[in-house]
Design a protein around this motif. Structure first.
Motif, PDB file in Angstrom:
ATOM      1  N   MET A   1       0.842  -1.189   0.000  1.00  0.00           N
ATOM      2  CA  MET A   1       0.000   0.000   0.000  1.00  0.00           C
ATOM      3  C   MET A   1       0.883   1.247   0.000  1.00  0.00           C
ATOM      4  O   MET A   1       1.794   1.373   0.795  1.00  0.00           O
ATOM      5  N   ILE A   2       0.567   2.146  -0.919  1.00  0.00           N
ATOM      6  CA  ILE A   2       1.305   3.402  -0.960  1.00  0.00           C
ATOM      7  C   ILE A   2       0.929   4.223   0.281  1.00  0.00           C
ATOM      8  O   ILE A   2      -0.223   4.238   0.694  1.00  0.00           O
ATOM      9  N   ARG A   3       1.910   4.880   0.848  1.00  0.00           N
ATOM     10  CA  ARG A   3       1.610   5.829   1.935  1.00  0.00           C
ATOM     11  C   ARG A   3       2.128   7.195   1.503  1.00  0.00           C
ATOM     12  O   ARG A   3       3.245   7.310   1.014  1.00  0.00           O
TER      13      ARG A   3
ATOM     14  N   ASP B   1      -2.454   6.360   4.670  1.00  0.00           N
ATOM     15  CA  ASP B   1      -2.625   5.269   3.699  1.00  0.00           C
ATOM     16  C   ASP B   1      -3.224   5.790   2.401  1.00  0.00           C
ATOM     17  O   ASP B   1      -4.023   6.719   2.398  1.00  0.00           O
TER      18      ASP B   1
ATOM     19  N   LEU C   1      -5.694  11.446  -9.575  1.00  0.00           N
ATOM     20  CA  LEU C   1      -6.181  12.077 -10.803  1.00  0.00           C
ATOM     21  C   LEU C   1      -5.233  11.974 -11.984  1.00  0.00           C
ATOM     22  O   LEU C   1      -5.645  12.199 -13.105  1.00  0.00           O
TER      23      LEU C   1
ATOM     24  N   PHE D   1      -7.196  15.004 -22.880  1.00  0.00           N
ATOM     25  CA  PHE D   1      -7.078  13.594 -23.272  1.00  0.00           C
ATOM     26  C   PHE D   1      -5.650  13.052 -23.351  1.00  0.00           C
ATOM     27  O   PHE D   1      -5.462  11.853 -23.214  1.00  0.00           O
TER      28      PHE D   1
ATOM     29  N   TYR E   1      -1.330  14.100  -9.666  1.00  0.00           N
ATOM     30  CA  TYR E   1      -2.254  14.681  -8.694  1.00  0.00           C
ATOM     31  C   TYR E   1      -2.864  13.596  -7.804  1.00  0.00           C
ATOM     32  O   TYR E   1      -3.289  12.540  -8.284  1.00  0.00           O
TER      33      TYR E   1
ATOM     34  N   GLN F   1      -5.665  13.669  -4.306  1.00  0.00           N
ATOM     35  CA  GLN F   1      -6.407  14.517  -3.368  1.00  0.00           C
ATOM     36  C   GLN F   1      -6.623  13.765  -2.066  1.00  0.00           C
ATOM     37  O   GLN F   1      -7.002  12.583  -2.083  1.00  0.00           O
TER      38      GLN F   1
ATOM     39  N   VAL G   1      -8.900  13.129  -0.029  1.00  0.00           N
ATOM     40  CA  VAL G   1     -10.357  13.273   0.103  1.00  0.00           C
ATOM     41  C   VAL G   1     -10.859  12.898   1.487  1.00  0.00           C
ATOM     42  O   VAL G   1     -11.823  13.477   1.976  1.00  0.00           O
TER      43      VAL G   1
ATOM     44  N   ARG H   1      -8.538  17.245   2.419  1.00  0.00           N
ATOM     45  CA  ARG H   1      -9.108  17.532   1.093  1.00  0.00           C
ATOM     46  C   ARG H   1      -8.190  18.377   0.208  1.00  0.00           C
ATOM     47  O   ARG H   1      -8.592  18.856  -0.839  1.00  0.00           O
TER      48      ARG H   1
ATOM     49  N   TRP I   1      -5.500  19.186  -2.592  1.00  0.00           N
ATOM     50  CA  TRP I   1      -4.932  18.564  -3.780  1.00  0.00           C
ATOM     51  C   TRP I   1      -3.421  18.590  -3.645  1.00  0.00           C
ATOM     52  O   TRP I   1      -2.841  19.599  -3.256  1.00  0.00           O
TER      53      TRP I   1
ATOM     54  N   ALA J   1       7.130   2.356 -11.379  1.00  0.00           N
ATOM     55  CA  ALA J   1       7.612   0.980 -11.375  1.00  0.00           C
ATOM     56  C   ALA J   1       7.828   0.457  -9.959  1.00  0.00           C
ATOM     57  O   ALA J   1       7.597  -0.721  -9.681  1.00  0.00           O
TER      58      ALA J   1
ATOM     59  N   HIS K   1       6.798   2.364  -7.015  1.00  0.00           N
ATOM     60  CA  HIS K   1       5.936   3.055  -6.052  1.00  0.00           C
ATOM     61  C   HIS K   1       6.722   3.859  -5.031  1.00  0.00           C
ATOM     62  O   HIS K   1       6.185   4.201  -3.975  1.00  0.00           O
TER      63      HIS K   1
ATOM     64  N   ALA L   1      -0.649  21.270  -3.896  1.00  0.00           N
ATOM     65  CA  ALA L   1      -0.707  21.829  -5.247  1.00  0.00           C
ATOM     66  C   ALA L   1      -0.770  23.350  -5.194  1.00  0.00           C
ATOM     67  O   ALA L   1      -0.094  24.041  -5.955  1.00  0.00           O
ATOM     68  N   ARG L   2      -1.536  23.881  -4.253  1.00  0.00           N
ATOM     69  CA  ARG L   2      -1.707  25.339  -4.268  1.00  0.00           C
ATOM     70  C   ARG L   2      -0.402  26.037  -3.928  1.00  0.00           C
ATOM     71  O   ARG L   2      -0.128  27.110  -4.457  1.00  0.00           O
TER      72      ARG L   2
ATOM     73  N   TYR M   1       4.045  -5.035   1.546  1.00  0.00           N
ATOM     74  CA  TYR M   1       3.472  -4.133   0.547  1.00  0.00           C
ATOM     75  C   TYR M   1       4.257  -2.822   0.495  1.00  0.00           C
ATOM     76  O   TYR M   1       5.065  -2.537   1.380  1.00  0.00           O
ATOM     77  N   ASP M   2       3.944  -2.026  -0.536  1.00  0.00           N
ATOM     78  CA  ASP M   2       4.606  -0.739  -0.686  1.00  0.00           C
ATOM     79  C   ASP M   2       4.435   0.095   0.576  1.00  0.00           C
ATOM     80  O   ASP M   2       3.485  -0.089   1.332  1.00  0.00           O
ATOM     81  N   GLY M   3       5.353   1.016   0.759  1.00  0.00           N
ATOM     82  CA  GLY M   3       5.231   1.927   1.891  1.00  0.00           C
ATOM     83  C   GLY M   3       5.507   1.246   3.221  1.00  0.00           C
ATOM     84  O   GLY M   3       5.015   1.701   4.250  1.00  0.00           O
TER      85      GLY M   3
ATOM     86  N   VAL N   1       4.320  -1.372   4.492  1.00  0.00           N
ATOM     87  CA  VAL N   1       3.096  -1.859   5.121  1.00  0.00           C
ATOM     88  C   VAL N   1       3.107  -3.389   5.033  1.00  0.00           C
ATOM     89  O   VAL N   1       3.455  -3.953   3.988  1.00  0.00           O
TER      90      VAL N   1
ATOM     91  N   GLN O   1       8.701  -7.198  -5.315  1.00  0.00           N
ATOM     92  CA  GLN O   1       9.228  -7.206  -6.688  1.00  0.00           C
ATOM     93  C   GLN O   1      10.745  -7.339  -6.722  1.00  0.00           C
ATOM     94  O   GLN O   1      11.400  -6.803  -7.610  1.00  0.00           O
TER      95      GLN O   1
ATOM     96  N   GLU P   1     -12.614  21.881  -6.058  1.00  0.00           N
ATOM     97  CA  GLU P   1     -11.379  22.015  -5.283  1.00  0.00           C
ATOM     98  C   GLU P   1     -10.154  21.889  -6.184  1.00  0.00           C
ATOM     99  O   GLU P   1      -9.149  22.582  -6.007  1.00  0.00           O
TER     100      GLU P   1
ATOM    101  N   ALA Q   1      -7.325  24.709  -6.725  1.00  0.00           N
ATOM    102  CA  ALA Q   1      -5.950  24.452  -6.284  1.00  0.00           C
ATOM    103  C   ALA Q   1      -4.961  24.541  -7.436  1.00  0.00           C
ATOM    104  O   ALA Q   1      -3.796  24.855  -7.226  1.00  0.00           O
ATOM    105  N   THR Q   2      -5.415  24.233  -8.650  1.00  0.00           N
ATOM    106  CA  THR Q   2      -4.433  24.066  -9.722  1.00  0.00           C
ATOM    107  C   THR Q   2      -4.514  25.104 -10.823  1.00  0.00           C
ATOM    108  O   THR Q   2      -3.576  25.229 -11.588  1.00  0.00           O
TER     109      THR Q   2
ATOM    110  N   TYR R   1      -6.210  29.539  -8.678  1.00  0.00           N
ATOM    111  CA  TYR R   1      -5.740  29.861  -7.327  1.00  0.00           C
ATOM    112  C   TYR R   1      -5.749  31.361  -7.045  1.00  0.00           C
ATOM    113  O   TYR R   1      -5.582  31.793  -5.930  1.00  0.00           O
TER     114      TYR R   1
END
Ligand SMILES: [Zn+2]
Lengths: 97, 987
Positions: free
Chosen positions: A1-3, A13, A20, A43, A55, A57, A59, A63, A65, A73, A75, A83-84, B247-249, B251, B429, B734, B738-739, B742
Motif C-alpha cells: 500500500m502506498i503511503r 494510507d 487524478l 485527453f 495529482y 487529493q 479526500v 481535502r 490537492w 515501477a 511506487h 498543489a496550491r 506491501y509498498d510503503g 506496510v 518485486q 477544489e 488548487a491548480t 488559485y
C-alpha cells in the motif's frame, strides 16, 4: 500500500486519497478557444515507467490537492506537496522574472 | 509403525494430557505438541492422500512448508480445509480429518488415479481441452470423475460462526521471526527504546533453538532474552502471528491467531485478528527451509526432512524412526544423525559428497552411526510406509556409478541444503540472486532501504553469526552482543549441488516428486521441457509446480535445478519465480473482518432517519445513503404506495426528505466568477435572495451535474448538487481552485451534513407554510428565498419545484430537522399532508421531464438533454470549447424524449428503442432511462434518449427489454408530459 506524506496530515494510507493522474499538464487559459489545445489538456497523457508527477487529493483527510512525485515501477514516493503552494510559487516566480 | 514418543525429553508439558481426534480415533498429546507431533507419537503415518494420484502421504516437515500433512480441522461450520498439521498447536478437543481419501486416507478407493497417472501428467487439462476428446461425452465423464477425485480439502458452504477483527499497528522496527537472529534484533532495538513489534508464527519463541537438544546452553540464552523482551514496555511480542504480505510503503499484512488453539473461541472474542502494520524499518529474520532430495518414491510416509526429524526428537520427544537412513549433500544433517544415535536409533548416513567432513563423520561413527561417502539415495520402497531404501554410489554429477543396494529402514531423513525464507522480500518485486558458495538464492541487501536481514535468511554460518547479525539489524553500533559458542553447524556448510540421483538414461529411479503437494514429478518437468517450455514462469504454470498452497517453499529450487540441468544452464541463468502474498494461506474471514453484510461499507443516514422508521417508511439504498422509498398504508405494495403518494402531492400536499442533496457554500468576492466558470449559464445577474438552476459540464464537454444555487448575500452562495454527484462536484471545484484558479478570492465548503432539507410540495403547500412561518414566507415568488422560522427554529425557505407543483424547499440545521419536519406534518394535517418517498418523487419529476441520475449518465451533453440553449455564448466555462466538438453537436445524437406507453405494462429502464416496423438489429435508435406509472396521465410513461428525435415526435417506437424479453409500444412525445407551461409551480 502506498503511503503519502500529506503536508497537512502526515503519513496516511493511500485508501484516504483519490488519484487524478498527470500533474504536469496545465489547464489552458479559459480565453483560449482552440479545440486542439483543450483536447491535449483533457485527453493526452504519457504513461511512463518510472518517474511520474501526479495529482492526488486527500479526500478522506484535509481535502487538499497534492502534487506527488512517484515512481510508477517501484511506487517510491519522492515528494508530496500541496498543489496550491506549488502553483502559488510558480506564479510568484513568473511575476518576479 | 516405529515412530514413538520417548519416555523423556522434548519441550512439551508432560504433566498434562490433551485428548484430540483424528478420523474419529483418539490421539493423546501434551501441551506444546502440534497435531503432527502427536500423530507421529501415536504412530499415525498416513495423514492425507495426494492431490492427483491419491498416494498416501505422511508428515514431511515440521513447519509451514509442509506439502503433505494437510488436514481438515474442525467440524460443521467450523471446518477448515487444508490446515497444516505441522503448525497446528495441539489443544484439548481438537478434531481433524484426513483429506482427499474415501472412505478415509488409509483405505482410499480413488488411489486408482495413480494407475491413470501416465495420462494426467503435465499439461493434462490444457491438452484435453483442445484434444480430440474435447466436448465429447467421454470427456465430460472423465472430467467429472477426475475433478472429483483430484483436489484437496473441501470448502464448506455454511456461514462462519466466528468473528474476526482488524486492527492497525505502527512501529519503529518490525522484526519478523523470533529465532535467535530475530530475538537478538528485537532486544537490541527494544533496549534503545524504539517501538518494536516482534512477530512469530509459532506459539513459542525460539525458532531453530527449539530444535536443539533441551537443556543446551542455548536454552538459557533463549529464556533470559525472552524474559527481557517481555519486560520491555515498548516491545510488543505477537506470537501465533504470521506476517503474510509485504506491501509498498513498508506496510505489512499479518494475521494473529488469537483463539485457534482452543476448540471454540470465547463468545466475545475474535478468533483471528488481521493487523495492518506500518513499520519504519523491518528486520527479516525468517530463517530458511530445508530442501528435500528427489528420488523414487520420495513422497512415501516415512520420508522426512532431516531438520524435521531433529525437531520432532528434540522439541516434541518423538523418535520418528528406529532404523534411519539419512541422505544429505551437506554438513547440516550430521546434527540430526548425532541426536538420533544418542536417542538410541540406528543411523546410516549416506553423504553424496566424495569426501565427507572428517570430524563430523568421526563423531558419528564413534557414537555408533554408519557413514557412507559418495552415496546417494536412488529410491524408497514400501507402499503405506517405507520399509527399505536403495542406495547407490554416485559421481560428482549425481549419476549412479555402481549397483544399487537395498537396505531395510523405517525412516528416511533427507537434507538438500537450505533455501532462505525470502518470500516477503521477494513480494516487493525483488529478484534474489543465486549464491554458489552457499548453494542457495539470497536476498540482495540494500535494494529495499528499510528492510534488512539477519540469520539463516542470509545464510548466517552459525548461531553466533545469526545473533550478531540480529543485533546489528536491530541497531547495535558494533557487535556489542553476548556471544554464544556454536553448538552445531547451523548452515549447510560445504553443500554439493546435487539433489537427484539419475540412472544412465538421466532419469530418476522411479516416480520422483519435485512438488509433492501438486503431484509434479521429474518426469513432468522433463516432458514440459521436451514440449518447449523454457521460461521458468511458463514451466511453472504448465506443470503447476510451486502453485499449491505451499507456494513451492520446498519444490521451487529443486524444480529450477532440474530445469537448469535440462537446458544445460546454470541455476542463476535459469532464474526464479516471483513470490506473492500470502506467504502462508490466510483465512478469508480474517481479511474480511467485520466488513460484511450491512457493514460492507459505511451507510449514510439523514437526520430524519428516525422519523422515517417510526412512521413506517420502507427504506432503500441510494449509493451510500438510506432513503425513504415509500410509506405504505396498511399492506400496500410499492406500486400502490408510490402511485398514491404521487397523486396525493398533485392533489393536496406532500413532504419529502431531500437532505441527501449535496450542499456547497461558495463564499468570497470572486464567488460569482467561480460560478460563471463552473456553470454553462451566467450568474452575474443573480440578485441576493434569488435562486437559479444551473448545469455544469466536465472538461470534455459532457454534463457533470445540475442543481439550483442560491445567492444568500453579496458574497455568499449555497450551491446544491445531485445526491450522487456531491463528492464528484466538490473535488472538481477544489481541483480547479488548487491548480488553475488559485488567484480567485473564494472558498468552497461542503455543508451537506450540516444542513437538512425537505421539500413541501403540492397545491396546499403555501397554506401549510403560512401556518408555520407566516404570510411573508408564503408570499415568496418563484426562485426566491427567505429566512424564516418554524416553531421558533431558524430555517431558510427556497421557492423551487422539482415536482412541478407549487413547492418550497426548507433548509434547516441538521439537529433541528426533526422538529421542523414534525411541525410541518402537524400544521399540514388540516390540509391532508402526507410524507412521500423517493419512488413517488421520481414519478413526479419524470412527469415533468426533469433529468436526474439515469439521464446524467456521463455520456449525455447539454444538447442531448434538450437544454442546449441554456449555455451562455458570452463567457468561457468548463467544457465550453470541447462541447463544440462535431460529434457532440451531431444533430442525429440521441436526445431526451418522453415515451407514452401503450397498454398495462411499463417500459423497463435500459430497454432499447427500435422503429415500430423494421428489423430488430444493431444498437437501436435509443434507450429508456427512467420509467414510471403516471397518476396524472393515467398511463405508463418513460424518459429516454432517441436518435433523430425531432422528426420522430408523434411516431411510435418499440421498447425492447432483452433481459426480460418484453416489448412495449411507445409514442414519442415531449419529455414535459405534465403542465409544460409550469402554471402549477408558478401559481
Ligand atoms: Zn491531508
Amino acid at each position: 500500500m502506498i503511503r503519502l506524506d500529506c503536508p497537512v496530515c502526515g503519513h496516511r494510507d493511500e485508501t484516504e486519497f483519490a488519484y487524478l493522474g498527470d500533474a504536469t499538464v496545465r489547464r489552458p487559459d479559459p480565453s483560449i478557444t482552440d479545440p486542439g489545445t483543450w483536447a491535449d489538456f483533457v485527453f493526452l497523457r504519457d504513461n511512463p515507467r518510472g518517474a511520474h508527477c501526479e495529482y492526488w487529493q486527500h479526500v478522506m483527510g484535509c481535502r487538499e490537492w497534492l502534487i506527488v512525485n512517484r515512481n510508477t515501477a517501484t511506487h517510491q514516493i519522492d515528494s508530496c506537496q500541496l498543489a496550491r503552494s506549488v502553483f502559488a510559487g510558480e506564479a510568484t516566480m513568473a511575476a518576479s522574472s | 509403525m516405529t515412530a514413538r514418543r520417548l519416555a523423556k525429553g522434548g519441550r512439551i508439558d508432560r504433566s498434562r494430557m490433551i485428548s484430540m481426534q483424528f478420523d474419529g480415533r483418539r490421539i493423546a498429546a501434551h501441551p506444546g505438541d502440534t497435531l503432527a507431533s502427536a500423530l507421529l507419537a501415536a504412530g499415525e503415518m498416513i495423514i492425507a492422500r495426494s492431490f492427483k494420484y491419491h498416494r498416501p502421504r505422511g508428515v514431511f516437515s515440521a513447519g509451514t512448508e509442509e506439502p503433505n500433512a494437510l488436514i481438515t480441522l474442525g467440524e460443521g461450520a467450523r471446518s477448515e480445509p487444508n490446515t497444516r498439521a505441522t503448525t497446528l498447536e495441539a489443544f484439548d478437543g481438537l478434531v481433524a480429518r484426513g483429506q482427499n481419501g474415501w472412505p478415509n486416507v488409509r483405505h482410499d478407493l480413488s488411489a486408482i488415479n495413480g494407475a491413470l497417472s501416465p495420462f494426467i501428467g503435465a499439461g493434462f487439462y490444457y491438452k484435453t481441452f483442445i484434444g480430440p476428446f474435447r466436448g465429447t461425452a467421454f470427456w465430460m465423464f472423465c472430467e467429472r470423475y477426475i475433478r472429483k477425485a483430484a483436489g484437496m480439502g473441501r470448502a464448506i458452504t455454511l456461514s462462519d460462526p466466528d468473528s474476526y477483527d482488524k486492527t492497525n499497528a505502527f512501529c519503529d522496527v518490525l522484526v519478523i521471526g523470533a529465532g535467535p537472529a530475530g530475538l537478538s534484533a528485537a532486544l537490541t532495538a527494544g533496549r534503545q527504546g524504539l517501538r518494536v513489534i516482534l512477530a512469530e508464527q509459532d506459539f513459542a519463541l525460539g525458532g531453530a533453538l527449539l530444535s536443539a537438544p533441551p537443556d543446551a546452553a542455548t536454552d538459557a540464552w533463549l529464556s533470559t532474552t525472552a524474559d527481557e523482551l517481555h519486560s520491555l514496555p515498548n516491545v510488543t511480542i505477537l506470537a501465533r502471528t504470521t506476517v503474510f504480505g509485504a506491501y509498498d510503503g513498508n506496510v505489512f499484512g499479518a494475521v494473529q491467531r488469537q483463539w485457534d488453539h482452543v476448540a471454540q473461541p470465547p463468545s466475545d472474542e475474535a478468533r483471528q485478528c488481521y493487523l495492518k502494520i506500518r513499520a519504519k524499518r523491518t528486520v527479516l529474520a525468517t530463517g530458511a527451509f530445508e530442501r528435500p532430495l528427489v528420488f523414487g518414491n520420495n513422497d512415501r510416509p516415512g520420508v522426512m526432512l532431516a531438520s524435521a526429524v531433529r525437531t520432532y526428537l528434540n522439541r516434541y520427544g518423538v523418535l520418528a524412526g528406529q532404523n534411519v537412513l539419512i541422505a544429505t549433500n551437506n554438513d547440516s544433517a550430521y546434527a540430526t544423525a548425532l541426536d538420533l544415535v544418542r536417542a538410541g536409533a540406528q543411523v546410516t548416513l549416506c553423504d553424496a559428497r566424495a569426501s565427507v567432513p572428517q570430524p563430523l563423520a568421526n563423531e558419528l561413527t564413534s557414537a555408533g552411526g554408519v557413514c557412507l561417502s559418495g552415496h546417494g539415495i536412488a529410491s524408497a520402497h514400501g507402499h503405506r510406509h517405507i520399509t527399505a531404501a536403495s542406495v547407490v554410489p554416485v559421481d560428482r554429477n549425481g549419476r549412479a556409478t555402481g549397483v544399487t543396494v537395498r537396505l531395510r529402514f523405517d525412516l528416511i531423513a533427507v537434507s538438500g541444503g537450505w533455501a532462505p525464507a525470502l518470500q516477503l522480500w521477494s513480494q516487493r518485486q525483488m529478484k534474489p540472486v543465486y549464491d554458489t558458495e552457499n548453494g542457495c538464492f539470497l536476498p540482495v541487501p540494500d535494494l529495499l532501504p528499510d528492510m534488512c536481514f539477519a540469520g539463516s535468511v542470509i545464510a548466517a554460518p552459525g548461531l553466533s553469526d545469526a545473533i550478531i547479525q540480529g543485533a546489528l539489524a536491530g541497531g547495535a553500533s558494533t557487535s556489542q552482543t553476548a556471544h554464544l559458542a556454536d553448538t552445531a553447524p547451523h548452515w549447510a556448510r560445504d553443500l554439493h549441488p546435487l539433489w537427484c540421483v539419475m540412472n544412465a538414461q538421466d532419469k530418476p529411479f522411479g516416480k520422483a516428486f519435485v512438488d509433492m503437494q501438486h503431484d509434479v514429478t521429474v518426469r513432468d518437468l522433463d516432458q514440459a521441457h521436451d514440449e518447449g517450455y523454457v521460461s521458468v514462469e511458463h514451466l511453472k504454470r504448465y506443470t503447476t509446480t510451486g502453485m499449491a498452497t505451499d507456494q513451492g517453499k520446498l519444490s521451487n529450487v529443486n524444480a529450477l535445478a532440474r530445469m537448469a540441468q535440462l537446458s544445460e544452464k546454470s541455476l542463476p541463468e535459469t532464474g526464479t519465480t516471483t513470490f506473492r502474498p500470502p506467504v502462508t494461506p490466510v483465512t478469508i474471514g480474517a481479511l474480511v473482518g467485520h466488513d460484511s453484510g450491512e457493514h460492507f461499507h459505511a451507510t449514510r443516514l439523514t437526520p430524519l432517519q428516525d422519523w422515517h422508521l417510526r412512521n413506517g417508511a420502507v427504506m432503500t439504498q441510494a449509493g451510500p445513503w438510506l432513503r425513504p422509498w415509500y410509506y405504505p398504508i396498511g399492506d400496500e405494495t410499492l406500486d400502490q404506495a408510490y402511485r398514491r403518494e404521487a397523486a396525493h402531492v398533485r392533489r393536496a400536499v406532500g413532504l419529502v426528505d431531500v437532505s441527501t442533496l449535496g450542499k456547497i457554500m461558495v463564499q468570497g468576492p470572486d464567488a460569482a466568477n467561480l460560478l460563471n466558470l463552473l456553470y454553462v449559464n451566467g450568474w452575474s445577474t443573480l440578485k441576493p435572495g434569488k435562486l437559479r438552476y444551473g448545469v455544469m459540464l466536465r472538461e470534455d464537454g459532457i454534463v457533470l451535474d445540475d442543481g439550483a444555487t442560491a445567492r444568500l448575500s453579496e458574497y455568499d452562495y449555497l450551491m446544491s448538487t445531485t445526491t450522487s454527484g456531491a463528492g464528484r462536484v466538490m473535488s472538481h471545484i477544489e481541483h480547479l481552485l488548487a491548480t488553475s484558479l488559485y488567484d480567485l478570492r473564494v472558498r468552497v465548503t461542503s455543508v451537506s451534513d450540516q444542513w437538512a432539507a425537505m421539500a413541501l410540495a403540492g397545491p396546499a403547500s403555501r397554506d401549510v407554510l403560512r401556518a408555520v412561518s407566516g404570510d411573508f414566507a408564503a408570499a415568496l415568488s418563484p426562485n426566491s428565498l427567505t429566512d424564516a422560522q418554524v416553531e421558533g427554529v431558524a430555517v431558510r425557505v427556497h421557492r423551487m419545484s422539482f415536482s412541478g407543483e407549487l413547492a418550497y424547499e426548507i433548509y434547516v440545521r441538521s439537529e433541528d430537522a426533526e422538529d421542523v419536519w414534525a411541525a410541518l406534518i402537524t400544521a399540514g394535517a388540516p390540509h391532508d399532508i402526507a410524507p412521500y418517498g423517493t419512488e413517488a418523487m421520481g414519478t413526479l419529476r419524470i412527469e415533468k421531464g426533469h433529468v436526474a441520475g439515469p439521464e446524467l449518465d456521463g455520456r449525455a451533453t447539454l444538447r442531448d438533454m434538450g437544454m442546449g440553449r441554456m449555455a451562455s455564448s458570452r463567457k468561457p466555462f468548463v467544457g465550453s470549447v470541447l462541447a463544440q466538438r462535431p460529434d457532440l453537436q451531431d444533430p442525429d445524437r440521441p436526445m431526451l424524449v418522453g415515451l407514452e406507453i401503450d397498454g398495462p405494462i411499463g417500459a423497463k429502464a435500459g430497454a432499447i428503442l427500435f422503429a415500430a416496423d423494421g428489423k430488430t438489429e444493431g444498437n437501436g435508435l435509443g434507450w429508456v432511462t427512467s420509467t414510471t406509472w403516471s397518476p396524472a396521465l393515467e398511463r405508463f410513461i418513460a424518459l429516454g434518449y432517441l436518435g433523430g428525435a425531432p422528426e420522430r415526435i408523434g411516431s411510435t417506437v418499440r421498447a425492447i427489454d432483452f433481459l426480460g424479453e418484453s416489448t412495449v409500444m411507445a409514442r414519442v412525445v415531449s419529455p414535459q408530459f405534465f403542465d409544460p407551461e409550469g402554471e402549477r409551480q408558478n401559481a
